[in-house]
Design a protein around this motif. Structure first.
Motif, mmCIF file in Angstrom:
data_model
loop_
_atom_site.group_PDB
_atom_site.id
_atom_site.type_symbol
_atom_site.label_atom_id
_atom_site.label_comp_id
_atom_site.label_asym_id
_atom_site.label_seq_id
_atom_site.Cartn_x
_atom_site.Cartn_y
_atom_site.Cartn_z
ATOM 1 N N ALA A 1 39.653 38.449 42.130
ATOM 2 C CA ALA A 1 38.596 37.700 41.332
ATOM 3 C C ALA A 1 37.334 38.207 42.217
ATOM 4 N N THR A 2 36.463 38.757 41.554
ATOM 5 C CA THR A 2 35.471 39.667 42.642
ATOM 6 C C THR A 2 34.279 38.775 42.645
ATOM 7 N N ASN A 3 33.993 37.916 41.418
ATOM 8 C CA ASN A 3 32.783 36.889 41.541
ATOM 9 C C ASN A 3 31.406 37.912 41.773
ATOM 10 N N GLY A 4 31.074 38.800 41.107
ATOM 11 C CA GLY A 4 30.083 39.619 41.187
ATOM 12 C C GLY A 4 29.818 40.674 42.478
ATOM 13 N N ALA A 5 30.917 40.868 43.054
ATOM 14 C CA ALA A 5 30.893 41.400 44.169
ATOM 15 C C ALA A 5 30.509 42.945 44.188
ATOM 16 N N GLY A 6 30.984 43.261 42.967
ATOM 17 C CA GLY A 6 30.649 45.009 42.214
ATOM 18 C C GLY A 6 31.765 45.781 42.561
ATOM 19 N N ALA A 7 31.340 47.228 42.107
ATOM 20 C CA ALA A 7 32.500 48.141 42.094
ATOM 21 C C ALA A 7 32.743 48.621 43.423
ATOM 22 N N GLN A 8 31.748 48.494 44.388
ATOM 23 C CA GLN A 8 32.071 49.142 45.887
ATOM 24 C C GLN A 8 33.115 48.106 46.440
ATOM 25 N N THR A 9 33.090 46.816 46.221
ATOM 26 C CA THR A 9 34.180 45.967 46.764
ATOM 27 C C THR A 9 35.540 46.398 45.973
ATOM 28 N N ILE A 10 35.390 46.721 44.910
ATOM 29 C CA ILE A 10 36.746 47.103 44.140
ATOM 30 C C ILE A 10 37.319 48.364 44.753
ATOM 31 N N LEU A 11 36.275 49.184 45.088
ATOM 32 C CA LEU A 11 36.757 50.706 45.567
ATOM 33 C C LEU A 11 37.347 50.394 46.841
ATOM 34 N N ASP A 12 36.699 49.362 47.860
ATOM 35 C CA ASP A 12 37.209 49.119 49.068
ATOM 36 C C ASP A 12 38.665 48.485 49.142
ATOM 37 N N ILE A 13 38.727 47.547 48.115
ATOM 38 C CA ILE A 13 40.331 46.849 48.051
ATOM 39 C C ILE A 13 41.380 47.973 47.479
ATOM 40 N N LEU A 14 41.005 48.880 46.622
ATOM 41 C CA LEU A 14 41.864 49.991 46.157
ATOM 42 C C LEU A 14 42.199 50.867 47.272
ATOM 43 N N LYS A 15 41.204 51.050 48.342
ATOM 44 C CA LYS A 15 41.965 51.898 49.554
ATOM 45 C C LYS A 15 42.985 51.306 50.114
ATOM 46 N N ILE A 16 42.954 49.959 50.137
ATOM 47 C CA ILE A 16 44.134 49.097 50.687
ATOM 48 C C ILE A 16 45.424 48.814 49.897
ATOM 49 N N ASP A 17 44.974 48.403 48.792
ATOM 50 C CA ASP A 17 45.825 47.917 47.622
ATOM 51 C C ASP A 17 45.602 48.615 46.370
ATOM 52 N N PRO A 18 46.288 50.082 46.327
ATOM 53 C CA PRO A 18 45.759 50.961 45.238
ATOM 54 C C PRO A 18 46.167 50.498 43.889
ATOM 55 N N ASP A 19 47.080 49.502 43.679
ATOM 56 C CA ASP A 19 47.594 49.309 42.472
ATOM 57 C C ASP A 19 47.113 47.782 42.201
ATOM 58 N N ALA A 20 46.090 47.423 42.790
ATOM 59 C CA ALA A 20 45.506 46.227 42.530
ATOM 60 C C ALA A 20 44.780 46.170 41.222
ATOM 61 N N ARG A 21 44.292 44.886 40.630
ATOM 62 C CA ARG A 21 43.683 44.665 39.375
ATOM 63 C C ARG A 21 42.736 43.611 39.788
ATOM 64 N N PHE A 22 41.656 43.533 38.812
ATOM 65 C CA PHE A 22 40.601 42.793 39.051
ATOM 66 C C PHE A 22 40.013 41.863 37.801
ATOM 67 N N ILE A 23 39.554 40.885 38.299
ATOM 68 C CA ILE A 23 39.004 40.069 37.075
ATOM 69 C C ILE A 23 37.563 39.222 37.488
ATOM 70 N N ASP A 24 36.666 39.529 36.441
ATOM 71 C CA ASP A 24 35.327 38.781 36.691
ATOM 72 C C ASP A 24 34.562 38.443 35.201
ATOM 73 N N LYS A 25 33.614 37.789 35.344
ATOM 74 C CA LYS A 25 32.875 37.541 34.014
ATOM 75 C C LYS A 25 32.413 38.736 33.481
ATOM 76 N N PRO A 26 32.456 38.955 31.931
ATOM 77 C CA PRO A 26 32.091 39.832 31.319
ATOM 78 C C PRO A 26 30.734 40.491 31.823
#
Length: 249
Positions: free
Chosen positions: A142-167
């Motif tokens: 749950a990224t809490n508005g942290a944005g796409a860059q945080t998602i990309l950073d996590i994917l480098k470590i956990d390539p099959d991760a999924r994400f959830i946030d407000k619409p």
């Protein structure tokens, strides 16, 4: 008929004398068949990641006196000594660590939805713990508005991760840089109006219907969500069975 949605136990499942966000609550959720448990992660002053929804931990010491501590400015020994549920049927329950929760999820087969309460500040630290516990691909962040860059950073470590946030944070424009985001991202809502659901579907994100209980579940599930998140006081097992029996006739 088989259930086609992910059933998520928000902060576990609790009955009398239990407390949410404890190992007892998570284990009971697993025993009742939860696909996923949701938890909140914060970091103590000495770098230990613990589960607590609010910035302040409120509970009891060994003498039964009420205590409260701010997680970020308090050492882990103190935080982990706070009793949350002194009369839990499974035994005294303390504030759990992220490591304990990942260990439980690994051994019970559940997915974990980790609410990154500190956003990008600890996102990669959390992802590394997920990797080290063999939980890659079994965590929704749950990224809490942290944005796409945080998602990309996590994917480098956990390539099959999924994400959830407000619409509002998971629009097609906001996620344009995330590869294959429609298969990776959930938008969560307790607003089950046709207009709101249509907007989420138009974004390309998967739908997570949240805050479900006996009253709200029929409305939330009628929109065919990929995830159904139940309040920690809601018997999701009974609700899921009720919904399936409706179609079994």
């Amino acid at each position: 008929m088989k259930k086609t949605w992910i059933s998520s136990a928000h902060r576990g499942f609790v009955t009398e004398n239990m407390h949410a966000n404890t190992l007892s609550a998570f284990l009971l959720a697993a025993k009742k068949g939860a696909d996923l448990i949701e938890t909140d992660v914060r970091t103590t002053s000495d770098g230990v990641m613990v589960a607590n929804h609010d910035p302040i931990v409120v509970g009891f010491n060994e003498k039964g006196e009420e205590v409260s501590y701010e997680v970020s400015t308090t050492d882990s020994k103190t935080i982990l000594g706070v009793i949350l549920a002194p009369n839990d049927p499974a035994g005294v329950q303390y504030v759990p660590t992220l490591d304990q929760i990942l260990d439980l999820a690994y051994n019970t087969g559940m997915i974990v939805n980790i609410d990154l309460k500190e956003g990008s500040l600890h996102a990669c630290d959390v992802a590394r713990r997920v990797r080290d516990f063999g939980m890659r691909g079994r965590v929704i962040y749950a990224t809490n508005g942290a944005g796409a860059q945080t998602i990309l950073d996590i994917l480098k470590i956990d390539p099959d991760a999924r994400f959830i946030d407000k619409p509002k944070n998971f629009t097609a424009e906001a996620l344009a840089s995330v590869p294959d985001y429609p298969a990776k991202c959930f938008a969560y809502t307790a607003n089950f109006s046709a207009e709101n659901i249509a907007a989420i579907r138009a974004s390309g994100c998967m739908l997570a219907s949240i805050s479900l209980d006996e009253k709200t579940a029929p409305e939330g599930l009628k929109w065919h969500p990929e995830m159904a998140e139940y309040l920690h006081t809601s018997d999701f097992e009974a609700i899921d069975r009720m919904m399936l029996e409706k179609w079994n006739g």
